[in-house]
Design a protein around this motif. Structure first.
Motif, mmCIF file in Angstrom:
data_model
loop_
_atom_site.group_PDB
_atom_site.id
_atom_site.type_symbol
_atom_site.label_atom_id
_atom_site.label_comp_id
_atom_site.label_asym_id
_atom_site.label_seq_id
_atom_site.Cartn_x
_atom_site.Cartn_y
_atom_site.Cartn_z
ATOM 1 N N ALA A 207 0.829 -1.207 0.000
ATOM 2 C CA ALA A 207 0.000 0.000 0.000
ATOM 3 C C ALA A 207 0.861 1.253 0.000
ATOM 4 N N ARG A 208 1.961 1.232 0.748
ATOM 5 C CA ARG A 208 2.855 2.389 0.782
ATOM 6 C C ARG A 208 3.512 2.604 -0.591
ATOM 7 N N THR A 209 3.939 1.513 -1.217
ATOM 8 C CA THR A 209 4.523 1.615 -2.559
ATOM 9 C C THR A 209 3.508 2.143 -3.558
ATOM 10 N N ASN A 210 2.282 1.627 -3.472
ATOM 11 C CA ASN A 210 1.239 2.054 -4.408
ATOM 12 C C ASN A 210 0.859 3.519 -4.200
ATOM 13 N N LEU A 211 0.867 3.973 -2.945
ATOM 14 C CA LEU A 211 0.563 5.373 -2.677
ATOM 15 C C LEU A 211 1.626 6.273 -3.305
ATOM 16 N N ARG A 212 2.893 5.891 -3.162
ATOM 17 C CA ARG A 212 3.963 6.669 -3.800
ATOM 18 C C ARG A 212 3.791 6.686 -5.323
ATOM 19 N N LEU A 213 3.380 5.559 -5.876
ATOM 20 C CA LEU A 213 3.171 5.481 -7.316
ATOM 21 C C LEU A 213 2.032 6.409 -7.746
ATOM 22 N N ALA A 214 0.954 6.424 -6.960
ATOM 23 C CA ALA A 214 -0.175 7.306 -7.276
ATOM 24 C C ALA A 214 0.254 8.772 -7.229
ATOM 25 N N ILE A 215 1.057 9.120 -6.240
ATOM 26 C CA ILE A 215 1.565 10.499 -6.130
ATOM 27 C C ILE A 215 2.432 10.826 -7.342
ATOM 28 N N ALA A 216 3.298 9.900 -7.710
ATOM 29 C CA ALA A 216 4.180 10.134 -8.860
ATOM 30 C C ALA A 216 3.385 10.296 -10.146
ATOM 31 N N MET A 217 2.277 9.564 -10.271
ATOM 32 C CA MET A 217 1.475 9.636 -11.490
ATOM 33 C C MET A 217 0.775 10.985 -11.646
ATOM 34 N N THR A 218 0.727 11.783 -10.567
ATOM 35 C CA THR A 218 0.211 13.146 -10.680
ATOM 36 C C THR A 218 1.293 14.093 -11.176
ATOM 37 N N GLY A 219 2.520 13.609 -11.286
ATOM 38 C CA GLY A 219 3.640 14.439 -11.711
ATOM 39 C C GLY A 219 4.469 14.984 -10.566
ATOM 40 N N ASP A 220 4.075 14.656 -9.345
ATOM 41 C CA ASP A 220 4.804 15.138 -8.164
ATOM 42 C C ASP A 220 5.887 14.119 -7.800
ATOM 43 N N TYR A 221 6.932 14.055 -8.606
ATOM 44 C CA TYR A 221 7.950 13.027 -8.450
ATOM 45 C C TYR A 221 8.785 13.228 -7.181
ATOM 46 N N ASP A 222 9.065 14.465 -6.835
ATOM 47 C CA ASP A 222 9.865 14.738 -5.634
ATOM 48 C C ASP A 222 9.158 14.222 -4.383
ATOM 49 N N HIS A 223 7.861 14.479 -4.300
ATOM 50 C CA HIS A 223 7.087 14.001 -3.154
ATOM 51 C C HIS A 223 7.048 12.478 -3.130
ATOM 52 N N ALA A 224 6.969 11.871 -4.310
ATOM 53 C CA ALA A 224 6.855 10.417 -4.400
ATOM 54 C C ALA A 224 8.104 9.702 -3.904
ATOM 55 N N ILE A 225 9.263 10.323 -4.061
ATOM 56 C CA ILE A 225 10.509 9.645 -3.667
ATOM 57 C C ILE A 225 11.026 10.125 -2.316
ATOM 58 N N ALA A 226 10.350 11.071 -1.700
ATOM 59 C CA ALA A 226 10.829 11.642 -0.439
ATOM 60 C C ALA A 226 10.579 10.698 0.728
ATOM 61 N N GLY A 227 11.490 10.720 1.693
ATOM 62 C CA GLY A 227 11.263 10.030 2.957
ATOM 63 C C GLY A 227 11.572 8.555 2.976
ATOM 64 N N GLY A 228 12.079 8.011 1.890
ATOM 65 C CA GLY A 228 12.400 6.589 1.870
ATOM 66 C C GLY A 228 13.739 6.304 2.526
ATOM 67 N N SER A 229 13.951 5.050 2.876
ATOM 68 C CA SER A 229 15.227 4.662 3.468
ATOM 69 C C SER A 229 16.307 4.649 2.400
ATOM 70 N N ALA A 244 6.242 8.193 -14.290
ATOM 71 C CA ALA A 244 6.539 9.201 -15.313
ATOM 72 C C ALA A 244 6.357 8.626 -16.713
ATOM 73 N N MET A 245 6.765 7.381 -16.892
ATOM 74 C CA MET A 245 6.609 6.726 -18.187
ATOM 75 C C MET A 245 5.134 6.582 -18.551
ATOM 76 N N VAL A 246 4.329 6.124 -17.596
ATOM 77 C CA VAL A 246 2.896 5.977 -17.832
ATOM 78 C C VAL A 246 2.272 7.340 -18.135
ATOM 79 N N HIS A 247 2.804 8.371 -17.469
ATOM 80 C CA HIS A 247 2.304 9.734 -17.632
ATOM 81 C C HIS A 247 2.721 10.326 -18.974
ATOM 82 N N GLY A 248 3.639 9.643 -19.681
ATOM 83 C CA GLY A 248 4.133 10.145 -20.960
ATOM 84 C C GLY A 248 5.258 11.138 -20.833
ATOM 85 N N ASP A 249 5.795 11.278 -19.633
ATOM 86 C CA ASP A 249 6.902 12.205 -19.375
ATOM 87 C C ASP A 249 8.212 11.428 -19.516
#
Length: 298
Positions: A207-229, A244-249
């Protein structure tokens, strides 16, 4: 589109089902039966994911000559929990004709078949299981994942609704419904399900991985990768790259996959494969754009 689906499916598999099997009053007509207390103790160990304890208790009753079909069901559940899907399937199919626990056996059979990639057989077993016992939330949940594979969104949504209603909205069903919504690019709804899943089970990694993926799919890549170990940084970059790939970026995807490979510090097969897919998609898009431009110029 097929290439995107392949990368996304490889990124986050639908969460595995926990080993659960309701107790039954059924006993085999022949041989030594097992006490309800023993059945309850084994079930409790399975529910708490104490698989070594569950296995030891099962061995004790089997060595004692038990001929109780409830034990066969629990043996199947333990094999399923340990990802021994062929063994689990053999256990479940051997008792599916038993009217007292047949629906539960069909549920386990369907989940095993699904994990073995035998989709048509899985759907048939799972649909039969819920027809016999509509309260089997794991069967509904597994049906949802099978319908997702077919992109049959209305049936998937209905299956997840049944799973949630019959499980007190378990975190696993919330996560899987969220992933279904993610596949449909219904990002806000998907994120809400992932958050709800984490509130129920904070250690649910999928669920945590999927939430990060959902955030990244909005284009907010910095937020998606923040706070990980530090150890998980490569995976975070890779997952954001897929989004980003799915988003076409594609330019951002290439950058993120490059960061994933660098963070890994060694060969990172998944990120390398995703980078190749990105290059192929980008080339395909450029070719399509060139063709469209040529046609418009004529």
């Amino acid at each position: 589109v097929a290439l995107i689906g392949t990368a996304l499916a490889a990124l986050v598999c639908v969460a595995s089902m926990p080993a659960m099997a309701s107790s039954s009053d059924d006993r085999s007509a022949a041989g030594k039966t097992v006490s309800d207390e023993s059945i309850s103790n084994i079930q409790h160990a399975l529910d708490e994911q104490r698989y070594v304890n569950a296995g030891n208790m099962l061995n004790q009753v089997l060595v004692g000559g038990a001929q109780d079909s409830r034990i066969v069901l629990l043996v199947g559940e333990l094999s399923l929990a340990r990802s021994n899907y062929s063994d689990a399937l053999a256990s479940f199919t051997s008792i599916e004709a038993n009217p007292a626990i047949g629906a539960q056996a069909l549920q386990g059979e369907g989940i095993s078949l699904s994990n073995l990639g035998r989709a048509n057989e899985a759907r048939a077993a799972l649909e039969k299981a819920v027809a016999e016992d509509p309260s089997l939330w794991r069967a509904w949940n597994a049906l949802g994942t099978e319908y997702d594979k077919q992109r049959d969104w209305p049936r998937a949504e209905a299956a997840y609704d049944h799973a949630l209603a019959n499980s007190d909205a378990t975190a696993i069903a919330l996560n899987n419904r969220g992933f279904s919504l993610l596949l449909q690019k219904r990002l806000d709804e998907a994120s809400a399900d992932f958050v709800a899943a984490l509130q129920k089970k904070p250690d649910l990694a999928s669920a945590r991985t999927n939430l990060r993926l959902a955030i990244a799919m909005t284009g907010d890549y910095d937020h998606a990768i923040a706070g990980g170990s530090q150890d998980g940084q490569a995976a975070l970059f890779n997952n954001a790259g897929v989004a980003a790939m799915v988003h076409g970026d594609y330019a951002q995807a290439e950058k993120l996959f490059g960061q994933a490979i660098k963070a890994k510090g060694e060969y990172y097969a998944r990120a390398e494969a995703n980078l190749e897919i990105t290059h192929a998609l980008e080339a395909q898009g450029n070719a399509s754009a060139k063709t469209a431009h040529s046609t418009a110029a004529q």
